[in-house]
Design a protein around this motif. Structure first.
Motif, PDB file in Angstrom:
ATOM      1  N   LEU A 170      14.329  38.294 -13.823  1.00 50.14           N
ATOM      2  CA  LEU A 170      12.954  38.241 -13.345  1.00 50.14           C
ATOM      3  C   LEU A 170      12.618  39.341 -12.354  1.00 50.14           C
ATOM      4  O   LEU A 170      11.468  39.793 -12.295  1.00 50.14           O
ATOM      5  N   ALA A 171      13.585  39.806 -11.551  1.00 45.94           N
ATOM      6  CA  ALA A 171      13.233  40.719 -10.460  1.00 45.94           C
ATOM      7  C   ALA A 171      14.172  41.906 -10.320  1.00 45.94           C
ATOM      8  O   ALA A 171      14.121  42.600  -9.306  1.00 45.94           O
ATOM      9  N   GLY A 202      23.482  30.174 -19.541  1.00 48.45           N
ATOM     10  CA  GLY A 202      23.362  31.598 -19.270  1.00 48.45           C
ATOM     11  C   GLY A 202      22.621  31.805 -17.964  1.00 48.45           C
ATOM     12  O   GLY A 202      22.380  30.851 -17.215  1.00 48.45           O
ATOM     13  N   PRO A 203      22.240  33.031 -17.664  1.00 47.06           N
ATOM     14  CA  PRO A 203      21.361  33.266 -16.512  1.00 47.06           C
ATOM     15  C   PRO A 203      20.089  32.437 -16.665  1.00 47.06           C
ATOM     16  O   PRO A 203      19.617  32.197 -17.772  1.00 47.06           O
ATOM     17  N   LEU A 204      19.512  32.033 -15.537  1.00 48.88           N
ATOM     18  CA  LEU A 204      18.371  31.107 -15.575  1.00 48.88           C
ATOM     19  C   LEU A 204      17.017  31.819 -15.679  1.00 48.88           C
ATOM     20  O   LEU A 204      16.008  31.295 -15.208  1.00 48.88           O
ATOM     21  N   CYS A 205      16.987  32.964 -16.345  1.00 55.15           N
ATOM     22  CA  CYS A 205      15.729  33.718 -16.482  1.00 55.15           C
ATOM     23  C   CYS A 205      14.627  32.854 -17.095  1.00 55.15           C
ATOM     24  O   CYS A 205      13.504  32.786 -16.564  1.00 55.15           O
ATOM     25  N   ASN A 206      14.927  32.200 -18.222  1.00 57.18           N
ATOM     26  CA  ASN A 206      13.911  31.400 -18.897  1.00 57.18           C
ATOM     27  C   ASN A 206      13.479  30.199 -18.061  1.00 57.18           C
ATOM     28  O   ASN A 206      12.289  29.874 -17.992  1.00 57.18           O
ATOM     29  N   PRO A 226      19.794  35.940  -9.708  1.00 56.02           N
ATOM     30  CA  PRO A 226      19.807  34.992  -8.591  1.00 56.02           C
ATOM     31  C   PRO A 226      18.414  34.548  -8.168  1.00 56.02           C
ATOM     32  O   PRO A 226      18.244  33.439  -7.653  1.00 56.02           O
ATOM     33  N   GLU A 227      17.406  35.408  -8.372  1.00 62.48           N
ATOM     34  CA  GLU A 227      16.043  35.001  -8.022  1.00 62.48           C
ATOM     35  C   GLU A 227      15.573  33.837  -8.891  1.00 62.48           C
ATOM     36  O   GLU A 227      14.903  32.922  -8.409  1.00 62.48           O
ATOM     37  N   ALA A 228      15.926  33.865 -10.175  1.00 65.29           N
ATOM     38  CA  ALA A 228      15.572  32.744 -11.055  1.00 65.29           C
ATOM     39  C   ALA A 228      16.274  31.475 -10.597  1.00 65.29           C
ATOM     40  O   ALA A 228      15.671  30.393 -10.572  1.00 65.29           O
ATOM     41  N   LEU A 229      17.534  31.601 -10.227  1.00 66.77           N
ATOM     42  CA  LEU A 229      18.265  30.443  -9.725  1.00 66.77           C
ATOM     43  C   LEU A 229      17.593  29.868  -8.486  1.00 66.77           C
ATOM     44  O   LEU A 229      17.431  28.645  -8.366  1.00 66.77           O
TER      45      LEU A 229
END
Length: 307
Positions: free
Chosen positions: A71-72, A125-129, A172-175
């Motif tokens: 996201l960032a 996975g990464p929490l982008c979604n 980490p921003e999505a998290l």
């Protein structure tokens, strides 16, 4: 009645095994699969999800592609699964279909909104979604019964545990968005997943599954093991299958509540997840984290489903 779930992933060898488990378990109704970047670029992880589902006869399960980058910040890819994200898969066919035209985040929102009851979401996975879901569709968050996420690390039990786990490091921003949104979340971190390693006894049991799926799974795990064995001296860890298994049997792990903070600026611990069990920071609990696992029962479940 089987538990309906939505599965967000970035296949990935261990994601692939989790996909197989989700489809084959009579205790799960797989409503849909969403993909994100992480172990490979989005186009590759999406193709991999479709290839695995088609291979196990789940071509009716919808697949929606999501975020192509965090996201960032720029995308940093994982390294354990090779350039395609699913190397060592000579038996798998090419994808027979494309993903839905609908973006994964809108697909998740639609499924959550339409369900009469809150739904279980598993993310490996990464929490982008999921982070983008928080931003774009906050009205559906009460329909998330629980988010089971493979990510983070909380105890340093040995030198093979690093301060930061990849899924947290990647976005980490999505998290932080998800944690701040107070979505009920159970975090399955490296300190627990590194207790479910594929070693000689597990390879022996897998070799006895003399089926096309058994041979594919063996190929996946032999490739996946290379990074673990060369860098850490251990077999491949079943990170994502363990997270998925909790949708079938949540008693496989023991959890405890904590407030989780995410390091967004550290030079050496960027993306680290920091657990405050004793409320020293004065923050309310925002997650439950796993701290122990019944590895024998997990492997029995995994191999039963692979058979």
């Amino acid at each position: 009645m089987p538990t309906p779930i939505l599965y967000d992933c970035d296949p990935g060898h261990d994601d692939a095994i989790a996909l197989v488990m989700a489809h084959r378990s009579p205790d799960i109704e797989l409503l849909g699969v969403t993909t994100t970047c992480g172990n490979a670029e989005l186009e590759k992880t999406t193709d991999n999800a479709i290839r695995v589902l088609d291979f196990v006869g789940a071509s009716d399960v919808p697949v929606a592609a999501g975020c192509a980058r965090p996201l960032a910040r720029p995308l940093v890819l994982g390294t354990a699964d090779g350039p395609s994200g699913l190397e060592g898969s000579p038996y798998l066919p090419k994808p027979s279909r494309g993903p839905l035209k609908q973006h994964a985040v809108d697909f998740l929102a639609e499924k959550l909104a339409a369900s009469p009851d809150p739904l279980l979401v598993v993310a490996t996975g990464p929490l982008c979604n999921i982070g983008l879901l928080v931003l774009k569709h906050p009205h559906v968050l009460p329909k998330v019964k629980e988010l089971i996420w493979m990510g983070g690390v909380f105890y340093r039990k040995s030198e093979i545990i690093t301060p930061t786990e990849f899924n947290a490091f990647c976005d980490p921003e999505a998290l932080k968005l998800v944690l701040d949104a107070r979505v009920p979340i159970t975090m399955i971190g490296l300190d627990v997943t590194m207790q479910v390693l594929i070693e000689a006894p597990q390879y022996k049991e897998l070799a006895a599954i003399d089926t096309p799926l058994g041979r594919v799974a063996m190929d996946w795990l032999k490739f996946y093991e290379k990074l673990h064995r060369n860098s850490m001296g251990v077999g491949g860890a079943m990170h994502d299958p363990l997270a998925l298994a909790l949708a079938i049997d949540p008693t496989l792990v023991r959890t405890r509540p904590a407030h989780i903070g995410v390091d967004l600026s550290g030079s050496y611990t960027f993306g680290a997840t920091v657990a405050d069990f004793w409320h020293d920071r004065g923050e309310e609990d925002n997650a439950r984290i796993a701290y122990d696992v019944d590895a024998d029962r997990f492997f029995k479940l995994m191999f039963d489903l692979l058979r």
